[in-house]
Each structure stands twice: as C-alpha cells, then as structure tokens.
Design an enzyme around this catalytic site. Structure first.
Site, mmCIF file in Angstrom:
data_model
loop_
_atom_site.group_PDB
_atom_site.id
_atom_site.type_symbol
_atom_site.label_atom_id
_atom_site.label_comp_id
_atom_site.label_asym_id
_atom_site.label_seq_id
_atom_site.Cartn_x
_atom_site.Cartn_y
_atom_site.Cartn_z
ATOM 1 N N HIS A 1 -7.233 -7.238 -2.317
ATOM 2 C CA HIS A 1 -6.395 -6.050 -2.431
ATOM 3 C C HIS A 1 -5.450 -5.995 -1.237
ATOM 4 O O HIS A 1 -5.781 -6.460 -0.136
ATOM 5 C CB HIS A 1 -7.301 -4.814 -2.459
ATOM 6 C CG HIS A 1 -6.646 -3.538 -2.848
ATOM 7 N ND1 HIS A 1 -5.859 -3.404 -3.977
ATOM 8 C CD2 HIS A 1 -6.656 -2.312 -2.260
ATOM 9 C CE1 HIS A 1 -5.442 -2.153 -4.072
ATOM 10 N NE2 HIS A 1 -5.905 -1.475 -3.039
ATOM 11 N N CYS B 1 -0.724 -4.147 -6.302
ATOM 12 C CA CYS B 1 -1.024 -3.525 -5.009
ATOM 13 C C CYS B 1 -0.080 -4.023 -3.919
ATOM 14 O O CYS B 1 0.301 -3.263 -3.020
ATOM 15 C CB CYS B 1 -2.478 -3.764 -4.617
ATOM 16 S SG CYS B 1 -2.989 -5.505 -4.566
ATOM 17 N N ASN C 1 -4.569 2.558 1.657
ATOM 18 C CA ASN C 1 -4.860 1.927 0.376
ATOM 19 C C ASN C 1 -3.811 2.402 -0.634
ATOM 20 O O ASN C 1 -3.624 3.612 -0.796
ATOM 21 C CB ASN C 1 -6.266 2.343 -0.073
ATOM 22 C CG ASN C 1 -6.718 1.664 -1.355
ATOM 23 O OD1 ASN C 1 -5.917 1.214 -2.177
ATOM 24 N ND2 ASN C 1 -8.024 1.608 -1.550
#
Length: 384
Positions: A286, A144, A306
């Site tokens: 994350h 990520c 995201n």
C-alpha cells in the site's frame, strides 16, 4: 521546532467573484484566465440550466482554433478551449458530452453506473475551501499510489498552488466542461473532460458537496486510457519531480535520518509518498503519504497518511497510545501537532518506518516548468 508541513491560506471560491478564484497565469497569457470569466454571459452560463447534450465532436470548429496536439494518443490543447466552449454550449442551451472518452472506456467492461455532478451532489462546490490531502479518500479502486500522489502535491509547498489552479473553471459549471492543466517539461496542454462521473465507489470526497478530486481522477484516467491505469508517478504532470529512492537499513538509518529526513521535511518542508512491501505494521503493498519527521530528545517519529483517509496503524505512538506519555503535552501540541489533519494522519517510530517502508525520496519543483507557473509555485495565496 514546529511541524514542517506548510499551512496554506486558501479561501472559499465564489462563482460570481472571480477574484476568489485561484490565479492561472498560464491561462491569463491567452485571455482564458479568471478575469475573462467575469463576463456577464459567462457568469449566466455557469449557473444556467441546460437541457441538451452536445457531443464534443460537434464542437470541432472551436477546438481547431485552440491548437490541438497529440500527447501519448490523447488530444491536448495549447490554448485552453473551455471558455469558448462554455459560450458555445450556452448559446445552444447545452451541456457537454465527451464522446472522445465514453464510459465504456473508463474501465475494462465499462462502467454501468455514472451520472453528471448535478445528479448526485445536492449543492455542488468544486472547492469547499481550497485543497487538502484529507479532502478525498481511496475506496475500491487500486490506485493508492495515485491518491497519495495527489495528496502529496496538495501538501507540497511548491506543488499546492499549481494543483489548486490546474482545473478551470474552478467552480461548479452547469455546462459540464472542464480543463485540467497537463505539464510536460516546458510545455503546457489542457485536457478536456465533461462532468459525467463513475458512481461505483472508486473514491469519495469527505465533504459530499465537494468534487475537485473527481475531476482530477477522470482527467488522468482519460490521459492513461482507464481508471484501472491510475498509479503513482503522476506528479510530473504537475511540474513536480521525484528523486530516486534511497534505501534504508539498520546500518545507515541514523545517517539517512540526518542527511535525508532532516533536509526533506525540516529544511525544505517537502512531503513525499512511498509504498510498503510485505509490511507487518502497515497495510501491505500500500502507498502512504509521508508528511513530516520530527525528533524530541532521542525519540524520532515519522508522520504518515493513509489514502483511505483513516488511521489503521495501532503500534507505538499511534493516536491515543500509551507512548505519548513519554512526551510532554506542550511538546505534543507544539512540535507534533497531534490535533492537525482531524486525526487522519499518524506518527510512528522511525525504526518501524525503516522496517515497513525502508526507503525515502524527495519531491521537488521541476526546473523545466514555464516561468508563469514558477511564479505561483510557493505557499503564498493565489487568491486576491
């Protein structure tokens, strides 16, 4: 004040019209830039139908003339070898097989499922238009931070064009050889890859015919030894640096908003990325791309993305939430631009940002990158 995220003017890239290609002034200096690809034999090679795999190690005579050097155990080239390799591969009716980085090295235990671009993309186009953070999404690889880094560079006014011009040729190439520019302070090197890619749900492109991110991902997996080693911090290889994180808490959050958020997002129009800790409102552990910060009256909101390319946040000021009734529709459209990025980014209150990501840093253009790249490190188009 309108939203801070810069709009870029990238245009579709046409194989046969090199003037639609992004300029690469560093490659121009050694006659390896876009004009050199207008040669008839090269254009024919780009759209050919080669039927023989040729190992990179079989082309060492060409590579030796391109000033190879070692960078952390990986070979880079001071002069981009791709143009010469395309010509040589075309003469042999061949496509590249990079035996310096075979599939068994891509991940611990190897990657069984892999194929060339032409075998899994019906109408391959490296760039459908230009590059945007929403072009790609993280799937089942724990990277990520890497995806957020690339998305941040794509959205950064000083990084966008450097990223856009980093891959050559910037079109589908049937010989399967590409170079990715790696910047190490004031030195430029070109990392070679082929177009054999893992098909194991590491990542996905939003447009099934687009593939630029797959090449970036493979190049950095090669640079770091494995796809498993992809993480944040790779902005330095695109000439972008990051400041140290500034911690935010209840005591200093108003001052940090005025001193940092206003400066980074409204004054400089920069973006950045941050990772969560034990988050309750966001995905725990994350990384997120931080796009913007805006204030209307006493309402302070931060805009995030995201890298899964979906909005999971359901709290105040999430898409469609009741809190948006507090803000007039014209202000939503003008300042917050809620229709931008096709619903793949979201706003959240600043106090929740502080609770979930209690830090901020700034990404900025490195002073050490060569002048040839400083000339394109701005939001102006590099296609004409």
């Amino acid at each position: 004040m309108k939203m801070s995220v810069v709009n870029f003017s990238d245009q579709p890239v046409d194989v046969s019209n090199v003037h639609t290609w992004p300029k690469s002034p560093d490659r121009d200096l050694t006659a390896c830039g876009r004009d050199a690809y207008a040669e008839k034999s090269v254009q024919e090679a780009l759209i050919g139908d080669p039927d023989k795999a040729i190992k990179l190690s079989e082309l060492n005579d060409i590579l030796a003339t391109c000033e190879p050097f070692d960078f952390n155990g990986v070979t880079l080239y001071a002069k981009d070898p791709v143009l010469a390799l395309i010509k040589a591969l075309s003469e042999k009716n061949g496509y590249l097989l990079d035996d310096s980085y075979p599939p068994e090295q891509w991940q611990s235990g190897g990657v069984d499922k892999h194929s060339r671009i032409e075998d899994f993309i019906e109408f391959p186009s490296m760039f459908i238009k230009g590059i945007e953070m929403i072009d790609m999404g993280q799937l089942y690889l724990g990277n990520c931070g890497f995806v957020s880094t690339i998305g941040a560079i794509a959205s950064h006014p000083e990084g966008h064009n450097v990223l856009f011009s980093s891959i050559y040729p910037p079109v589908y190439n049937s010989t399967g050889v590409y170079s990715v520019r790696i910047i190490n302070q004031s030195k430029i090197g070109y990392l070679l890859i082929d177009d054999d890619l893992p098909r194991v749900s590491f990542s996905a492109m939003e447009d099934k015919n687009e593939f630029w991110y797959y090449l970036i991902e493979k190049a950095f997996a090669k640079l770091h030894g494995s796809y498993e080693n992809l993480g944040g911090g790779n902005e330095v290889y695109f000439g972008i640096e990051s400041t140290a994180n500034t911690s935010i808490n209840q005591d200093n959050q108003d001052r940090i908003w005025d001193e940092k958020f206003i400066d980074i997002f409204k004054v400089k129009h920069h973006v950045t990325y941050q990772g969560t800790g034990s988050s309750t409102d966001l995905v725990s552990g994350h990384a997120y791309l931080i796009l913007d910060a805006q204030q209307w009256n006493d309402i302070k909101l931060v805009r995030l993305h995201n890298p899964w390319n979906v909005v999971k946040y359901k709290g105040p000021y999430s898409p469609g939430s009741a809190e948006w009734k507090n803000i007039p529709e014209d202000v939503q459209n003008d300042i917050f631009q809620n229709s931008r990025f096709e619903g793949k980014s979201f706003w959240m209150p600043y106090d929740l940002y502080v609770k979930n990501l209690p830090k901020i840093s700034d990404m900025y253009l490195s002073e050490t990158i060569p002048d040839s790249l400083k000339s394109i490190a701005n939001p102006s188009p590099i296609q004409e």
